[in-house]
Scaffold this active site. Structure first.
Site, PDB file in Angstrom:
ATOM      1  N   GLY A 172       0.819  -1.202   0.000  1.00  0.00           N
ATOM      2  CA  GLY A 172       0.000   0.000   0.000  1.00  0.00           C
ATOM      3  C   GLY A 172       0.853   1.252   0.000  1.00  0.00           C
ATOM      4  N   SER A 173       0.330   2.296   0.540  1.00  0.00           N
ATOM      5  CA  SER A 173       0.994   3.596   0.524  1.00  0.00           C
ATOM      6  C   SER A 173       2.060   3.687   1.605  1.00  0.00           C
ATOM      7  CB  SER A 173      -0.031   4.714   0.740  1.00  0.00           C
ATOM      8  OG  SER A 173      -0.569   4.633   2.046  1.00  0.00           O
ATOM      9  N   GLY A 176       2.284   2.280   5.522  1.00  0.00           N
ATOM     10  CA  GLY A 176       3.456   1.607   6.069  1.00  0.00           C
ATOM     11  C   GLY A 176       3.968   2.246   7.333  1.00  0.00           C
ATOM     12  N   GLU A 190       5.575  -3.507   1.207  1.00  0.00           N
ATOM     13  CA  GLU A 190       5.751  -3.101  -0.189  1.00  0.00           C
ATOM     14  C   GLU A 190       4.972  -1.807  -0.368  1.00  0.00           C
ATOM     15  OE1 GLU A 190       7.746  -4.422  -2.194  1.00  0.00           O
ATOM     16  OE2 GLU A 190       8.038  -6.512  -1.595  1.00  0.00           O
ATOM     17  N   CYS A 232       2.888   0.032  -8.812  1.00  0.00           N
ATOM     18  CA  CYS A 232       3.930   0.576  -7.946  1.00  0.00           C
ATOM     19  C   CYS A 232       5.242   0.696  -8.707  1.00  0.00           C
ATOM     20  CB  CYS A 232       4.105  -0.290  -6.703  1.00  0.00           C
ATOM     21  SG  CYS A 232       4.365  -2.030  -7.054  1.00  0.00           S
TER      22      CYS A 232
END
Length: 526
Positions: free
Chosen positions: A258-259, A263, A280, A314
């Site tokens: 995610g963003s 994180g 990630e 991404c």
């Protein structure tokens, strides 16, 4: 917002399917995967409902009951209990489950690709490619089930054997994002299962139907090979379900995609309970184009990396760092190539660029373009929204190309949309410094026919990313390599190579087969 008109006449696009037709297509695909959509579809909208919608038109496909906190806690408990049984199953037998899953994924490849297109908006070839990625990682994991190797280590004491072994870790919580609704789940799940772990999956709220289909196929595979039914659990819901995975001490590993903002919240909370994280997060990927580059190859690689998946990977190429002698020539070719990209219904075989996931994503893109222009950038092409009459609740946007005078803050930020910023450089050292001067560190590439330039880019003082390519773009990684990045990308590694070690615990073993008891380092005690 102004831009040079594209080289090709803007396409009018096909008529978009009705909401009923799209729902029927979703229901058919799910039925083939063993899931009855009508049994899940909840009438009305409540706080405990997950809306399955399609970015193709913005229409709602289904209203699904969300997993309650009590149900989520029970799923984690059952997964933890099942782990104690699953971890004792020999790894090759665990591989049999993943082998059967791969066979079912292959048999239902078209159905799953339909759901990926319906929920994530990917064009047909990309949707099929994502499902193939699931099949490939299952093949990889099946082989891995016989290769979970430890080491024999040279010890210093006679009559002793020093070695290491790897053991199942526990419950793995997987939090996945909309842009790869099934591939990233499979990277984690296939590997975790053969490692002896159980899995609890919290998919994106934007892609619940693909999750139901995959969960249904895995449940069928488990039944057919007599695996415990609780090896995999699915949580459909909002942030609360993900927070339960983050905070529950029974979840040994949280693998979250995610963003960066997400994180920053997940990492410290998991660390506070001494759990493990595999993150990630964001990417702000760049390609360096040198004077020796093959421009035909470069344009093809850059256009796919920048415009594929409507810029919602991404690994999407977001910065193009071009030698100043090439900049005008390359940008002219890029403008022409962008003008030829067919935009529209992703189920149409001719389409190469589908919709953004939501209209909010278009707003973020428009804001970023406005900021770039205030910073002195020149919009060369793209950025306009199309098909507003036919699909007013969807966001079809032409990929944008922006010439920037320098790497400003908006360029250093990740905007999850098809914006490619063009920057120039004089020396390779300058290009690499520009490349690395962003908070993210996922994927990178260089286009060159000079071996020295290529090796310099791959060296320790070259690209600082987890993925560094030569003469290909930044997206399209194969499952055989470990996937992940550095800095604000999170540092996690998934998929191939030795990424399996994240899903296991290591034990160092010393066996004394002598009649003596020498101590290490020459210590004398008794």
């Amino acid at each position: 917002m102004t831009a040079t008109p594209p080289a090709a006449t803007p396409p009018t696009g096909p008529r978009f399917p009705t909401a009923d037709a799209l729902r029927a297509r979703a229901a058919t695909a799910l039925r083939h995967c063993g899931v009855d959509l009508d049994a899940y579809d909840a009438p009305g909208t409540t706080a405990a409902t997950v809306l399955a919608r399609t970015p193709l038109t913005g229409a709602t496909l289904a209203r699904l009951p969300a997993t309650t906190p009590e149900q989520a806690a029970r799923a984690i408990h059952e997964s933890h209990r099942t782990f104690h049984q699953w971890r004792t199953v020999p790894a090759p037998r665990r591989g049999a489950l993943v082998k059967r899953l791969g066979e079912l994924l292959a048999a239902h490849k078209d159905d799953l690709a339909d759901l990926v297109t319906l929920e994530a908006g990917k064009i047909r070839s990309e949707a099929l490619g994502e499902v193939q990625e699931m099949i490939d990682i299952c093949d990889f994991a099946v082989g891995l089930s016989r290769q979970l190797y430890g080491r024999t280590i040279a010890g210093e004491r006679p009559g002793h054997r020093l070695s290491e072994t790897w053991h199942p870790l526990g419950v793995v919580g997987v939090v996945s994002a909309f842009n790869f609704p099934v591939a990233v789940w499979s990277w984690n799940t296939a590997v975790a299962l053969v490692c002896g772990d159980t899995v609890v999956w919290k998919p994106s709220e934007l892609t619940p139907l693909t999750a139901l289909a995959c969960d249904g196929l895995l449940a069928r595979a488990a039944a057919e090979v007599a695996a415990p039914p609780g090896v995999h659990r699915l949580l459909l819901g909002a942030r609360e379900c993900g927070e339960l995975l983050v905070d529950d001490p029974r979840v040994a590993l949280v693998s979250a995609t995610g963003s960066v903002r997400m994180g920053r919240q997940v990492g410290p909370r998991v660390a506070a309970r001494f759990g493990r994280c595999l993150l990630e997060l964001g990417g702000n990927n760049a390609a360096v184009v040198t004077p020796s580059a093959d421009l035909d190859l470069t344009v093809r690689g850059v256009v796919f990396s920048a415009a594929g998946t409507a810029g919602q990977r991404c690994t999407t190429l977001r910065r193009l760092i071009v030698h100043e002698d090439l900049a005008d020539r390359l940008t002219a070719r890029m403008v022409h190539a962008y003008g030829q990209l067919p935009l529209g219904n992703p189920f149409d075989d001719a389409t190469l660029v589908g919709p953004l996931i939501t209209t909010a994503a278009h707003t973020a893109m428009a804001d970023a373009l406005a900021t770039a222009q205030r910073d002195g950038g020149k919009l060369l092409t793209g950025g306009d929204r199309c098909f507003t009459a036919e699909a007013p609740d969807a966001a079809y946007v032409r990929p944008a190309l922006v010439r920037m005078p320098e790497q400003t803050e908006i360029v250093r930020a990740e905007t999850f949309a098809p914006i490619l910023y063009v920057l120039t450089y004089r020396t390779l050292d300058e290009a690499i410094a520009l490349h690395n001067d962003v908070p993210q560190g996922l994927s990178s590439s260089i286009f060159t026919q000079d071996q020295r330039e290529a090796e310099r880019f791959l060296a320790a003082d070259g690209s600082d990313c987890g993925i560094a390519n030569v003469n290909i773009g930044t997206s399209g990684a194969e499952i055989g390599g470990a996937f992940g990045g550095e800095k604000e990308t999170g540092g996690g590694r998934e998929s191939g190579s030795d990424a399996w070690r994240a899903y296991m615990r290591r034990a160092t073993n010393t066996v004394n087969y002598s009649a003596d008891l020498p101590l290490a380092q020459g210590v004398n005690f008794l």
